[in-house]
Scaffold this motif. Structure first.
Motif, PDB file in Angstrom:
ATOM      1  N   GLU A  40     -73.095  44.462 -10.110  1.00  0.00           N
ATOM      2  CA  GLU A  40     -72.852  45.885  -9.806  1.00  0.00           C
ATOM      3  C   GLU A  40     -73.752  46.427  -8.706  1.00  0.00           C
ATOM      4  OE1 GLU A  40     -72.871  48.381 -13.200  1.00  0.00           O
ATOM      5  OE2 GLU A  40     -70.765  47.815 -13.567  1.00  0.00           O
ATOM      6  N   LYS A  41     -74.888  45.745  -8.494  1.00  0.00           N
ATOM      7  CA  LYS A  41     -75.813  46.205  -7.450  1.00  0.00           C
ATOM      8  C   LYS A  41     -75.563  45.501  -6.121  1.00  0.00           C
ATOM      9  CE  LYS A  41     -79.503  47.935 -10.330  1.00  0.00           C
ATOM     10  NZ  LYS A  41     -79.467  47.350 -11.674  1.00  0.00           N
ATOM     11  N   GLY A  42     -74.546  44.663  -6.091  1.00  0.00           N
ATOM     12  CA  GLY A  42     -74.224  43.972  -4.834  1.00  0.00           C
ATOM     13  C   GLY A  42     -75.070  42.733  -4.609  1.00  0.00           C
ATOM     14  N   ARG A  43     -75.743  42.262  -5.684  1.00  0.00           N
ATOM     15  CA  ARG A  43     -76.561  41.048  -5.526  1.00  0.00           C
ATOM     16  C   ARG A  43     -75.775  39.828  -6.015  1.00  0.00           C
ATOM     17  NH1 ARG A  43     -81.179  43.419  -9.272  1.00  0.00           N
ATOM     18  NH2 ARG A  43     -79.358  43.004 -10.565  1.00  0.00           N
ATOM     19  N   THR A  44     -76.138  38.676  -5.487  1.00  0.00           N
ATOM     20  CA  THR A  44     -75.574  37.420  -5.981  1.00  0.00           C
ATOM     21  C   THR A  44     -76.719  36.693  -6.670  1.00  0.00           C
ATOM     22  OG1 THR A  44     -74.037  37.403  -4.137  1.00  0.00           O
ATOM     23  CG2 THR A  44     -74.324  35.319  -5.300  1.00  0.00           C
ATOM     24  N   PRO A  45     -76.958  37.011  -7.946  1.00  0.00           N
ATOM     25  CA  PRO A  45     -78.168  36.500  -8.594  1.00  0.00           C
ATOM     26  C   PRO A  45     -78.055  35.021  -8.952  1.00  0.00           C
ATOM     27  CG  PRO A  45     -76.856  37.787 -10.147  1.00  0.00           C
ATOM     28  CD  PRO A  45     -76.104  37.779  -8.842  1.00  0.00           C
ATOM     29  N   ILE A  46     -79.208  34.391  -9.096  1.00  0.00           N
ATOM     30  CA  ILE A  46     -79.217  33.017  -9.628  1.00  0.00           C
ATOM     31  C   ILE A  46     -79.002  33.141 -11.137  1.00  0.00           C
ATOM     32  CG2 ILE A  46     -80.607  30.931  -9.941  1.00  0.00           C
ATOM     33  CD1 ILE A  46     -82.166  31.715  -7.405  1.00  0.00           C
ATOM     34  N   ARG A 371     -56.613  39.697   2.145  1.00  0.00           N
ATOM     35  CA  ARG A 371     -57.355  39.198   0.993  1.00  0.00           C
ATOM     36  C   ARG A 371     -58.665  39.940   0.849  1.00  0.00           C
ATOM     37  NH1 ARG A 371     -60.680  33.574   0.442  1.00  0.00           N
ATOM     38  NH2 ARG A 371     -62.383  34.947   1.108  1.00  0.00           N
ATOM     39  N   MET A 372     -58.943  40.459  -0.342  1.00  0.00           N
ATOM     40  CA  MET A 372     -60.254  41.073  -0.552  1.00  0.00           C
ATOM     41  C   MET A 372     -60.978  40.398  -1.717  1.00  0.00           C
ATOM     42  SD  MET A 372     -59.365  44.805  -2.113  1.00  0.00           S
ATOM     43  CE  MET A 372     -58.421  45.455  -0.782  1.00  0.00           C
ATOM     44  N   ASN A 373     -62.280  40.291  -1.568  1.00  0.00           N
ATOM     45  CA  ASN A 373     -63.110  39.770  -2.652  1.00  0.00           C
ATOM     46  C   ASN A 373     -63.382  40.917  -3.609  1.00  0.00           C
ATOM     47  OD1 ASN A 373     -64.983  38.608  -4.335  1.00  0.00           O
ATOM     48  ND2 ASN A 373     -66.647  38.599  -2.822  1.00  0.00           N
ATOM     49  N   VAL A 374     -62.733  40.870  -4.771  1.00  0.00           N
ATOM     50  CA  VAL A 374     -62.836  41.974  -5.727  1.00  0.00           C
ATOM     51  C   VAL A 374     -64.283  42.152  -6.204  1.00  0.00           C
ATOM     52  CG1 VAL A 374     -61.965  42.834  -7.944  1.00  0.00           C
ATOM     53  CG2 VAL A 374     -60.449  41.570  -6.423  1.00  0.00           C
ATOM     54  N   ALA A 375     -65.037  41.046  -6.266  1.00  0.00           N
ATOM     55  CA  ALA A 375     -66.422  41.142  -6.731  1.00  0.00           C
ATOM     56  C   ALA A 375     -67.288  41.976  -5.783  1.00  0.00           C
ATOM     57  CB  ALA A 375     -67.013  39.746  -6.893  1.00  0.00           C
ATOM     58  N   GLY A 376     -66.805  42.195  -4.549  1.00  0.00           N
ATOM     59  CA  GLY A 376     -67.568  43.007  -3.591  1.00  0.00           C
ATOM     60  C   GLY A 376     -67.362  44.503  -3.791  1.00  0.00           C
TER      61      GLY A 376
END
Ligand code: LMR
Length: 397
Positions: A40-46, A371-376
């Motif tokens: 939700e914060k726009g991070r791609t966490p490990i 195409r859109m990346n929904v996770a973004g």
């Protein structure tokens, strides 16, 4: 001068967007391009499971010597368990490859040795890199119908008709789940039908499985592979663990070859290994070791599954919220089909003119074709995004 007559290559249609996005100084910019999960914060966490596995590895690893050409055997076992619950392992072999792209390329180079004149059939549309990979291996490519823009579903009758006409020995690339770029998948009944056609026509199924767990769940997504095993066909699976383990930069994937018999698997795999040897010799170890460590430890495995379920759940919730907000902002198009799509992507139905409008006027980046990346889509950008889409529908009809 060596490069005097060389004009620059075009930017990559997906990864090039990330470069352009980074350079964009608009503070409202939104990146819906490359398929990378964001929270939700726009991070791609490990993932926590990955961090814990890395701690274990840091303490326990005692060598950096080469892996075998096909990678560590225990990694291959983990992959086969994930794909097939360890069924019929005698007629399958798995090579650890640099990501899903590496798996596709190794498979393509191997197939080119034994099926040089085959055509590789790709869905229309498909992931932007598929054509490049198989063409680079020297294959001709062609397309089979897949997506029906009018119904936002599958053009199954046309797809079936085309698959039935594909000659023996050609190669058909199929997406197991979370079809990239459309998010529209075959139903289990349609899969069985397609497998029946493969059996009858004797073409070679090559399955791209880059999103296991992002469709309905790890088990549900792999279920369509069972009838393929039952059919005793020879086929290939390219797995990627970029998305479902969040191991994007570790480049960890696998090519699994399933042959009609155990002896055939052994012979074919010896050629897969010679293919790998001249490409990159043997794989780098770290990503595969993380996956194996998570797989062998029941606690880490269930932590991983819960983190994967959380990612899938967030994307499903975003789909609903996106559709609701588009309606609330007065978008002149019905986007409810987006809730029926699977995985990270949505084929939005926006035209190329609307995609360009959003990029140029609003700094919203998505792949050509819509195409859109929904996770973004994030709580912090969804309002702006939906207003902008409603505006693009009006101004760039
Ligand atoms: C995508 O489709 O965005 C991802 O698979 C990343 C890539 O390599 O294109």
């Amino acid at each position: 001068m060596l490069y005097q007559n060389l004009s620059p290559a075009p930017a990559d249609p997906i990864l090039g967007l990330t470069d352009a996005f980074k350079k964009d100084s608009n503070p409202s910019k939104v990146n819906l391009g490359v398929g990378v999960y964001m929270d939700e914060k726009g991070r791609t966490p490990i993932l926590k499971a990955v961090k814990q596995a890395e701690k274990i590895l840091l303490d326990s690893q005692d060598t950096k010597s080469y892996l075998p050409i096909a990678g560590a055997p225990e990694y291959g076992q983990a992959v086969q368990e994930l794909l097939f619950n360890s069924r019929e392992s005698a007629r399958m072999r798995t090579a650890h490859t640099p990501g899903g792209t590496g798996a596709l390329r190794v498979g393509a180079d191997f197939l080119r040795k034994i099926r040089a004149s085959a055509t590789v059939w790709l869905s229309s549309p498909t992931w932007a890199n598929h054509k490049g990979i198989f063409s680079a291996a020297g294959f001709k490519t062609a397309e089979y119908p897949y997506y029906d823009p009018a119904s936002h579903g599958i053009a199954f009758d046309r797809m079936r008709e085309c698959l039935k006409a594909i000659p023996e020995g050609d190669i058909v690339l199929l997406h197991v789940c979370c079809h990239n770029p459309t998010g529209v998948d075959l139903s289990p009944e349609q899969w069985k039908d397609v497998i029946g056609i493969a059996q009858e026509r004797k073409w070679i199924p090559f399955l791209d499985f880059a999103y296991q767990g992002f469709g309905k769940g790890v088990e549900e997504d792999r279920a369509v592979l069972e009838p393929l095993l039952d059919a005793k066909l020879a086929f290939f699976v390219a797995s990627s663990f970029s998305k479902n383990f969040g191991l994007y930069q570790e480049r960890v994937g696998a090519l699994t070859l399933v042959a009609e018999t155990a002896d055939a698997a052994e012979a074919a795999f010896s050629h897969v290994k010679t293919t790998i040897r001249v490409l990159y010799s043997n794989p780098s170890a770290h990503g595969g070791a993380i996956v194996t460590t998570i797989f062998r430890d029941p606690a880490l495995r269930s932590l991983w599954l819960s983190e994967l379920n959380e990612m899938r759940g967030r994307i499903a919730a975003v789909r609903k919220e996106f559709v609701n907000q588009l309606k609330a902002k007065g978008a002149s198009m019905d986007f409810s089909f987006i809730c029926r799509q699977n995985g990270m992507f949505s084929f939005s139905g926006l035209s190329d003119a609307q995609v360009s409008y959003l990029r140029e006027k609003k700094a919203i980046y998505m792949v050509a074709g819509g195409r859109m990346n929904v996770a973004g889509i994030l709580p912090g950008n969804i309002g702006y995004l939906c207003e902008s889409v409603a505006e693009a529908l009006e101004r760039a009809p």
